[in-house]
Design an enzyme around this catalytic site. Structure first.
Site, PDB file in Angstrom:
ATOM      1  CD  GLU A 343      -3.020  -1.143   2.353  1.00  0.00           C
ATOM      2  OE1 GLU A 343      -3.745  -1.133   2.511  1.00  0.00           O
ATOM      3  OE2 GLU A 343      -1.878  -0.957   3.499  1.00  0.00           O
TER       4      GLU A 343
HETATM    5  C1  TNX Z   1      -3.921  -3.858   4.898  1.00  0.00           C
HETATM    6  S1  TNX Z   1      -2.307  -5.807   4.109  1.00  0.00           S
HETATM    7  C2  TNX Z   1      -3.165  -3.885   4.581  1.00  0.00           C
HETATM    8  C3  TNX Z   1      -3.124  -3.206   6.923  1.00  0.00           C
HETATM    9  C4  TNX Z   1      -4.192  -3.517   7.210  1.00  0.00           C
HETATM   10  C5  TNX Z   1      -5.130  -4.173   7.217  1.00  0.00           C
HETATM   11  C6  TNX Z   1      -6.136  -4.547   7.467  1.00  0.00           C
HETATM   12  C7  TNX Z   1      -1.749  -5.216   4.065  1.00  0.00           C
HETATM   13  C8  TNX Z   1      -0.759  -5.934   3.877  1.00  0.00           C
HETATM   14  N1  TNX Z   1      -1.935  -4.463   4.540  1.00  0.00           N
HETATM   15  O1  TNX Z   1      -2.271  -2.152   6.702  1.00  0.00           O
HETATM   16  O2  TNX Z   1      -3.625  -2.840   8.075  1.00  0.00           O
HETATM   17  O3  TNX Z   1      -5.357  -4.241   5.602  1.00  0.00           O
HETATM   18  O4  TNX Z   1      -7.273  -5.824   7.293  1.00  0.00           O
END
Ligand code: TNX
Length: 537
Positions: A343
């Site tokens: 992300e």
């Molecule tokens: C996605 S999974 C994210 C996290 C959040 C999560 C909540 C991932 C690699 N990044 O930053 O905490 O979803 O479910």
């Protein structure tokens, strides 16, 4: 072995063994009819009623019954002795028996290392009237065998006060070894901080299901949770809050090492994660010079993602990464260092690739293997790197194809599909806590998929294992952790351990249900999914 026979064993808990066997042969039907409820409950658990399902089970023969005379006999080897001590610490309080630990003696429970076709973590458990023998070629194998032994004993063995036996282990042989070498659980200690004691409690629960990797998500926008000597404000400032504005916290180096040691004593390897270049607000807030504009943002206590980025063009970014990775690698005996990479919505693609090209070699320089979230496959994954796939059914075909292509080119995969094994997803719309961005995930959905054939175009051989992440935006207490992990965590553990041939929801749900009294005894308040035939309704 049929239910009739098992029930019959329960009718003669205090009858001498030989007499008991004769009665068994003579009068099965009559005893079954007359069996009192308590005696019926004393039938030993069938040898295959274990989670994760063992690779092979041959039931048969007389059960073993623990008595006041039962000892744990171990090889003359310090590590095997420690495993023996761990076992006696479970058995003594609940049986009330002395359970001496010796490096000689016959009968009783024997833990023995031997050459054999056990692999790095497999074991054999043989149970008969005169004793139970666990054999493995490594201490890890013996430890996993002890977990099977535990589960074959009545659930009340987990209690800390003296319980009524009998303490029987069904007769026969279990031969077992894992499908995957990487069987992980992740705990997000950034969004909400969890103490060493809370992490150790979770480690104990993971060990019961033969999980062998503990991934700690040590940094994110809301909190930096590990002391770094060369950048002290990361912990003292960056660790000073959490989601919702609580006081947060961080592990000193000594505390982190305590977690590592505790995990190792349960045969789990710690995989530390420093999430970069996104998810870095806590670091950016701690040091103004890490920001492209030289201005430190305030600490963040919300739950948005994707707004922060390290400054990719600045040299100081790589000094920072080098220092952090060097210090963390020095504290970590495990093979892996997770650098996040998910992300990074505030980092341009070119910057993301440039960042990963510079940071992955740092991990290698300090002797560790890179793990990254699967977005790493959009850059140039280093030789030997592992990508952790966290997509879902709805993930775009392009993104899935990119991960599959990397897998074909040698990048190993850890599978953590969010709509299957993200333990922070709500079970249903009405359960709390949790989130629903990947949908709601009931127990069957969580269990019913095949890691070996999950990602189209990725060779089965690229799959190194399964990991169940637990993100903590909505979780504050151990009770929260446990409600989300149970009963889904054992399913993820089974996907990682058990041969695909044992995979079957109908039989799994019954084995899972049989775990509930053990959770009760351990003080784990689980989600009573209507999909599982729990023993007490
Ligand atoms: C996605 S999974 C994210 C996290 C959040 C999560 C909540 C991932 C690699 N990044 O930053 O905490 O979803 O479910």
């Amino acid at each position: 072995m049929g239910a009739l026979v098992r029930r019959h064993h329960g009718t003669t808990p205090r009858t001498p063994r030989l007499l008991g066997s004769l009665l068994l042969v003579a009068a099965a039907g009559a005893f079954t009819l007359g069996a009192a409820p308590a005696a019926r409950a004393a039938a030993p658990a069938p040898l295959d009623q274990v989670v994760p399902a063992p690779a092979s089970v041959q039931p048969g023969g007389t059960p073993y019954t623990l008595t006041r005379a039962t000892g744990v006999h171990v090889d003359h080897n310090a590590e095997v002795r420690r495993i023996g001590a761990y076992l006696t610490a479970i058995l003594r309080p609940s049986t009330g028996y002395p359970v001496p630990l010796t490096d000689s003696g016959t009968g009783g429970i024997r833990l023995h290392l031997a050459k054999g076709d056990f692999g790095a973590e497999g074991y054999r458990l043989q149970s008969a009237a005169d004793g139970v023998t666990l054999t493995a070629s490594t201490p890890a194998g013996l430890f996993h065998g002890v977990q099977t032994l535990r589960q074959l004993l009545p659930a009340s063995v987990e209690r800390k006060t003296v319980q009524t036996g009998p303490w029987r282990i069904a007769g026969g042989t279990v031969e077992d070894r894992p499908r995957y070498a990487y069987r992980g659980a992740m705990l997000d200690v950034s969004r909400h901080f969890f103490t060493v004691a809370q992490v150790e409690r979770y480690i104990d629960q993971l060990a019961l299901y033969k999980i062998n990797e503990l991934h700690l998500h040590l940094s994110d926008d809301q909190g930096w949770r590990i002391a770094v000597d060369s950048w002290p404000r990361l912990a003292t400032h960056g660790g000073s809050t959490e989601v919702g504005g609580g006081k947060g916290g961080y592990y000193t180096k000594a505390q982190y090492q305590q977690i590592v040691r505790y995990a190792a004593s349960r045969y789990l390897e710690v995989v530390p994660e420093i999430d970069m270049p996104g998810h870095t607000n806590a670091a950016l807030s701690s040091y103004a010079r890490l920001n492209c504009d030289g201005v430190a943002p305030p600490l963040y206590t919300g739950t948005q993602v994707g707004f922060s980025s390290l400054c990719v063009p600045k040299k100081v970014t790589y000094d920072f990464a080098d220092d952090v990775i060097r210090e963390l690698a020095a504290l970590t005996p495990g093979r892996y260092l997770h650098i996040g990479g998910d992300e990074a919505h505030s980092t341009s693609h070119a910057d993301y690739v440039a960042f990963m090209d510079r940071v992955q070699p740092i991990v290698a320089r300090y002797g560790k293997t890179v793990i990254g979230w699967h977005q790493l496959t959009g850059a140039h994954p280093a030789e030997g790197a592992l990508a952790q796939y966290w997509g879902l059914d709805g993930t775009s075909a392009t993104e899935k194809a990119q991960v599959a292509e990397a897998a074909r080119n040698g990048t190993g995969l850890i599978l953590s599909p969010a709509d299957r094994v993200y333990l922070d997803m709500k079970y249903t719309k009405s359960t709390k806590p949790g989130t629903t961005w990947a949908g709601t995930v009931e127990v069957q959905r969580s269990y019913d998929w095949n890691p070996g054939a999950y990602l189209a175009g990725a060779p089965a051989s690229a799959v190194k294992g399964v990991e169940a992440p637990l993100w903590s935006e909505t979780l504050k207490t151990s009770a929260d952790i446990e409600y989300m992990a149970f009963p889904r965590l054992p399913g993820a553990a089974e996907l990682g351990w058990s041969p695909a041939a044992t995979h079957d929801w109908t039989t799994y749900r019954r084995r899972l249900a049989a775990q509930a009294p053990r959770w009760d005894a351990l003080g784990i308040a689980y989600y009573k999914s209507p999909q599982v035939p729990w023993p007490n309704g």
